[in-house]
Design a protein around this motif. Sequence first.
Motif, PDB file in Angstrom:
ATOM      1  N   MET A  78       2.099  17.282  -3.356  1.00  0.00           N
ATOM      2  CA  MET A  78       1.806  16.816  -5.101  1.00  0.00           C
ATOM      3  C   MET A  78       2.370  15.236  -4.593  1.00  0.00           C
ATOM      4  N   LEU A  79       3.749  15.098  -3.056  1.00  0.00           N
ATOM      5  CA  LEU A  79       3.711  13.710  -3.590  1.00  0.00           C
ATOM      6  C   LEU A  79       2.828  12.394  -3.650  1.00  0.00           C
ATOM      7  N   GLY A  80       1.672  12.625  -2.580  1.00  0.00           N
ATOM      8  CA  GLY A  80       0.616  11.621  -2.674  1.00  0.00           C
ATOM      9  C   GLY A  80       0.843  10.399  -1.708  1.00  0.00           C
ATOM     10  N   ILE A  81       1.864  10.824  -0.424  1.00  0.00           N
ATOM     11  CA  ILE A  81       1.800   9.925   0.558  1.00  0.00           C
ATOM     12  C   ILE A  81       0.728   9.699   1.184  1.00  0.00           C
ATOM     13  N   GLY A  82      -0.232  11.124   1.607  1.00  0.00           N
ATOM     14  CA  GLY A  82      -1.354  10.835   2.173  1.00  0.00           C
ATOM     15  C   GLY A  82      -1.259  10.041   3.945  1.00  0.00           C
ATOM     16  N   PRO A  83      -2.109  10.968   4.244  1.00  0.00           N
ATOM     17  CA  PRO A  83      -2.316  10.278   5.648  1.00  0.00           C
ATOM     18  C   PRO A  83      -1.298   8.801   5.942  1.00  0.00           C
ATOM     19  N   MET A  84      -1.135   8.700   7.228  1.00  0.00           N
ATOM     20  CA  MET A  84      -0.224   7.825   7.808  1.00  0.00           C
ATOM     21  C   MET A  84       0.306   7.183   6.756  1.00  0.00           C
ATOM     22  N   GLY A  85       0.485   7.856   5.679  1.00  0.00           N
ATOM     23  CA  GLY A  85       1.297   6.461   4.357  1.00  0.00           C
ATOM     24  C   GLY A  85       0.225   6.327   3.201  1.00  0.00           C
ATOM     25  N   TYR A  86      -0.699   6.466   3.530  1.00  0.00           N
ATOM     26  CA  TYR A  86      -1.316   4.857   3.392  1.00  0.00           C
ATOM     27  C   TYR A  86      -2.228   5.699   1.064  1.00  0.00           C
ATOM     28  N   GLY A  87      -1.529   6.163   1.153  1.00  0.00           N
ATOM     29  CA  GLY A  87      -2.008   7.603  -0.321  1.00  0.00           C
ATOM     30  C   GLY A  87      -3.092   8.694  -0.133  1.00  0.00           C
ATOM     31  N   GLY A  88      -2.831   9.960  -0.495  1.00  0.00           N
ATOM     32  CA  GLY A  88      -3.522  11.078  -0.177  1.00  0.00           C
ATOM     33  C   GLY A  88      -2.906  12.375  -1.077  1.00  0.00           C
ATOM     34  N   SER A  89      -3.940  13.166  -0.795  1.00  0.00           N
ATOM     35  CA  SER A  89      -3.486  14.379  -0.827  1.00  0.00           C
ATOM     36  C   SER A  89      -3.304  14.926  -0.243  1.00  0.00           C
ATOM     37  N   LEU A  92       1.382  -1.216   0.169  1.00  0.00           N
ATOM     38  CA  LEU A  92       0.231   0.043   0.075  1.00  0.00           C
ATOM     39  C   LEU A  92       0.610   1.237   0.415  1.00  0.00           C
ATOM     40  N   TYR A  93       2.044   1.437   0.788  1.00  0.00           N
ATOM     41  CA  TYR A  93       2.820   2.093   0.490  1.00  0.00           C
ATOM     42  C   TYR A  93       3.195   3.198  -1.063  1.00  0.00           C
ATOM     43  N   VAL A  94       2.794   1.521  -1.723  1.00  0.00           N
ATOM     44  CA  VAL A  94       3.711   1.701  -3.382  1.00  0.00           C
ATOM     45  C   VAL A  94       2.653   2.439  -4.200  1.00  0.00           C
ATOM     46  N   SER A  95       1.587   1.593  -3.409  1.00  0.00           N
ATOM     47  CA  SER A  95       0.566   1.099  -4.569  1.00  0.00           C
ATOM     48  C   SER A  95      -0.538   2.973  -4.171  1.00  0.00           C
ATOM     49  N   GLY A  96      -0.928   2.629  -3.153  1.00  0.00           N
ATOM     50  CA  GLY A  96      -1.506   3.683  -2.141  1.00  0.00           C
ATOM     51  C   GLY A  96      -1.011   5.565  -2.472  1.00  0.00           C
ATOM     52  N   GLN A  97       0.415   5.499  -2.535  1.00  0.00           N
ATOM     53  CA  GLN A  97       1.373   6.635  -2.905  1.00  0.00           C
ATOM     54  C   GLN A  97       1.069   6.735  -4.749  1.00  0.00           C
TER      55      GLN A  97
END
Lengths: 184, 281
Positions: free
Chosen positions: B234-245, A173-178
Amino acid sequence: MKIRHIVLPISDKDIKSLKCGDSVLLTGSMLTARDASHQRITEALTAGKDLPFDLDGQTIYYTGPTPARPGHIVGSAGPTTSSRMDKYTPLLLEHGMKCMIGKGRRSVTVKKKMLKSRAVYLAAVGGAGALLSRSIKKIEPVAYPELGAEAVFRLKVEDFPAVVINDIYGGDLYVSGQAAHRKA
Amino acid sequence: MRRIQCRAITETVASLFRDACIYLPPDVIASLKRAARLEKSPLGRETIKSILRNIAMAKDHLLPICQDTGTAVVFLEIGQDTHIIGGNLTEAINRGVKKGYAEGYLRKSIVHRPFSARKNTGDNTPAVIHSEIVPGDGLRIYVLPKGGGAENCSRLTVMPPFLGHEGIVEYVINLVDECGSNACPPLILGIGIGGTTEQTMLLAKKALLRKTGSHNTDTEIKKLEQKILAGINMLGIGPMGYGGSVTALAVHIEAFPAHIASMPVAVNMQCWCSRHREAVL
């Protein structure tokens, strides 16, 4: 959002069904361990000694709780950064550990070893120690009490919330989510 | 000349740490609520909601917000016309840390001989104390319990001056890209620019005491703060690194003149759980 209920110790069937990004609620038994206890576990295993607990099929939660207030079961108990455990993790996986809960990325070596051992890595919300402690219904010391907050405890949890980071199919998830949200 | 008793300092430090670990400043909470509205990822939004629930629960049950109740960092602004009596100032602060961490049921996370034995000191002392002599006759105490996960992602570099804005923006964004997901995002970044190496890291840490999302009064620095924040998000890391803006809530820069040969830049990384509190004696 769909949330899956998982019973611990985790079954191979459940491990197979988990995909990175899944939200889960865990119920059952898990052990706590962080830096110092991982070092002790490694020393014991390397010396061929028995551990005071069984790693086979085990779920390990990387946490060092705050002391419990009188009348409380446990203090705050959120996850710590998992990468510090990477050095010790392959050996624990070789001894049957099936599930880890922490926060943050794992090393390439650990991820490869997890795939081989068919184990999963979950994350709990970092810093949410008060919220997560409400899912802990029982805590008992298991080993290395002299390590204080770093000792190994057995937790009985109910509906402990976590997110699947690394599944057994190579998902991360740290790869796909980002990647899904990256704009630069 | 004002006289301030060490006993009063001990009591103040103890209650500041107890409260700082349970109650988050309102500006941090407001910034998280705003992030919950702005976040585009459903899992990211759910994660910020969990964080907000956690903050409310900590308050209701008098539990530390996060189990990592940190290194006890203390900033003192000592009025030059103040006389501290009834003991030793450093000891008074450490007694306060010991008392606050015991009475608040906070975790003791400090170890002796960090390079070898790593034996816990048992009471979270010694505190890390920074003092400044200022005009006036009072004593202002800031406490900042600093968690290990985010502190581990802090960095210091000395850039060649010609790199300018671009060099700073690139350095900070790369750092967040590399280790942001380990530092419990959404993050707050304290950035120091200028001074000498030790000074610039101190500026970075002090920048964390500012109200979340407040800008430097210097318009050029304000623009730099906005540029870095936009780049990080812009990196997309998001809250807790789960992906997000929403990867960062705020970027706070503090600057100081520097040597003609140098441009030191320090980043003090702060997780969303930005705990700090102050009192005036």
